[in-house]
Design an enzyme around this catalytic site. Sequence first.
Site, PDB file in Angstrom:
ATOM      1  CE  LYS A 236       5.105   7.169  -0.689  1.00 28.34           C
ATOM      2  NZ  LYS A 236       4.639   5.896  -0.160  1.00 28.34           N
TER       3      LYS A 236
ATOM      4  CG  ASP B 127       4.618   0.210   5.122  1.00 26.34           C
ATOM      5  OD1 ASP B 127       5.633   0.875   4.810  1.00 26.34           O
ATOM      6  OD2 ASP B 127       3.564   0.203   4.434  1.00 26.34           O
TER       7      ASP B 127
ATOM      8  CD1 TRP C  43      -0.107   4.156   2.479  1.00 28.40           C
ATOM      9  CD2 TRP C  43      -0.056   2.615   0.860  1.00 28.40           C
ATOM     10  NE1 TRP C  43       0.028   4.810   1.277  1.00 28.40           N
ATOM     11  CE2 TRP C  43       0.056   3.894   0.273  1.00 28.40           C
ATOM     12  CE3 TRP C  43      -0.063   1.492   0.029  1.00 28.40           C
ATOM     13  CZ2 TRP C  43       0.170   4.082  -1.111  1.00 28.40           C
ATOM     14  CZ3 TRP C  43       0.046   1.661  -1.345  1.00 28.40           C
ATOM     15  CH2 TRP C  43       0.163   2.947  -1.900  1.00 28.40           C
TER      16      TRP C  43
HETATM   17  C1  LIG Z   1       3.697   4.759  -0.546  1.00 26.34           C
HETATM   18  C2  LIG Z   1       3.472   3.755   0.503  1.00 26.34           C
HETATM   19  C3  LIG Z   1       3.378   2.384   0.213  1.00 26.34           C
HETATM   20  C4  LIG Z   1       3.446   1.847  -1.193  1.00 26.34           C
HETATM   21  O1  LIG Z   1       4.739   1.828  -1.631  1.00 26.34           O
HETATM   22  P1  LIG Z   1       5.115   1.217  -3.060  1.00 26.34           P
HETATM   23  O2  LIG Z   1       6.609   1.303  -3.006  1.00 26.34           O
HETATM   24  O3  LIG Z   1       4.485   2.084  -4.083  1.00 26.34           O
HETATM   25  O4  LIG Z   1       4.625  -0.166  -3.106  1.00 26.34           O
HETATM   26  C5  LIG Z   1       3.201   1.506   1.251  1.00 26.34           C
HETATM   27  N1  LIG Z   1       3.121   1.946   2.523  1.00 26.34           N
HETATM   28  C6  LIG Z   1       3.200   3.242   2.838  1.00 26.34           C
HETATM   29  C7  LIG Z   1       3.091   3.668   4.268  1.00 26.34           C
HETATM   30  C8  LIG Z   1       3.373   4.193   1.841  1.00 26.34           C
HETATM   31  O5  LIG Z   1       3.454   5.497   2.157  1.00 26.34           O
END
Ligand SMILES: *Cc1c(COP(=O)(O)O)cnc(C)c1O
Length: 354
Positions: free
Chosen positions: A191, A167, A100
């Site tokens: 998540k 993030d 990511w």
């Molecule tokens: C799942 C995830 C993403 C992607 O998220 P989307 O909502 O599918 O764009 C980005 N960063 C991390 C750390 C993730 O676990």
Amino acid sequence: MKKHNFSAGPCILPQDVFQKASEAILNFNNLDLSLIEISHRSKDFIAVMEQAQQLALEHLGLEGKGYKILFLQGGASMQFINVPFNLMKNKAGYLNTGTWASKAIKEAKFVGEVVELASSKDSNFNYIPKGYDVPTDLDYIHFTTNNTIFGTQVKEFPEANCPLVCDMSSDIFSRQMDFSKFDIIYAGAQKNMGPAGATLVAVKESVLGKTDRAIPSMLDYRVHAEKDSMFNTPPVFAVYVSMLTLQWLKDLGGVAAIEKKNQAKAELLYNEIDRNPLFKGFAVKEDRSSMNATFNLVDQAHKDSFDALAKEAGLNGINGHRSVGGYRASLYNALPIESVQALVDAMQELERKA
Ligand SMILES: *Cc1c(COP(=O)(O)O)cnc(C)c1O
């Protein structure tokens, strides 16, 4: 009986939230209308949005500190481009800790120069780089706190003289931190907070508007902040379910209480991974994630037996990501410790049989 759900995302949410969400689909607030057929500008939905924003601020300890909570669309992946559009003048620093983080770097390069502060790519991202130099001429620094695929977690952040962006998709609301250290925090809901379809952005308003760049409306955090996440139609169902989950978290004692539960779950599983001679962990110990535990069999000859035991025990979603292999157990907030015990029992059963 419900399965033990270790899915990495979309993932388990509290059963009570599923119940309330399904009721609201049929009849929301006794309006004799569904949540998803009323106007997002109705007072009933505006109350949902305001409550979701308020709960997020409370859980992050950001009330009265100049932050706005936004619920946007496009996922965390959309923020990979929104962040540089809103903050980058010339260059930004990124810590490359996994898939990511690498994707965030790729998108930022559309906007300006990216300095990779450090990377753990050399050993398939099984650790978090430390002790790297931080240049003093960066517009911001970007981290991925929890590396969902590799099972590592950033526990300390360097001092910097520029805004910090993070993030937190896969560990937001899972552990206590001084969240006011960060100027922008973003997370896909699916998540640890809600269903897919909403993305939470906590943004310190004072860092915006400094780039001299014309920003298309949908990418401009100031537009979304000014319109309270109602510049366009928000993902009403995802916001509602996120609100219910944040309320559930508050009722059980907030981030401090869930952190203790999460630590107990992680300890139970990692202790077994380290004790059981048939298994080995993937991430280096000091960087292990409390949200996604990655591990593998020492000898692949046991794979079929273990997979059969896991199936029999009703364990769902424990296959590792293809870039790591083996297994990954996601231990998000709503996963009960009984599910972790069921996984540990299956690992011990394999040891008895082998
Ligand atoms: C799942 C995830 C993403 C992607 O998220 P989307 O909502 O599918 O764009 C980005 N960063 C991390 C750390 C993730 O676990």
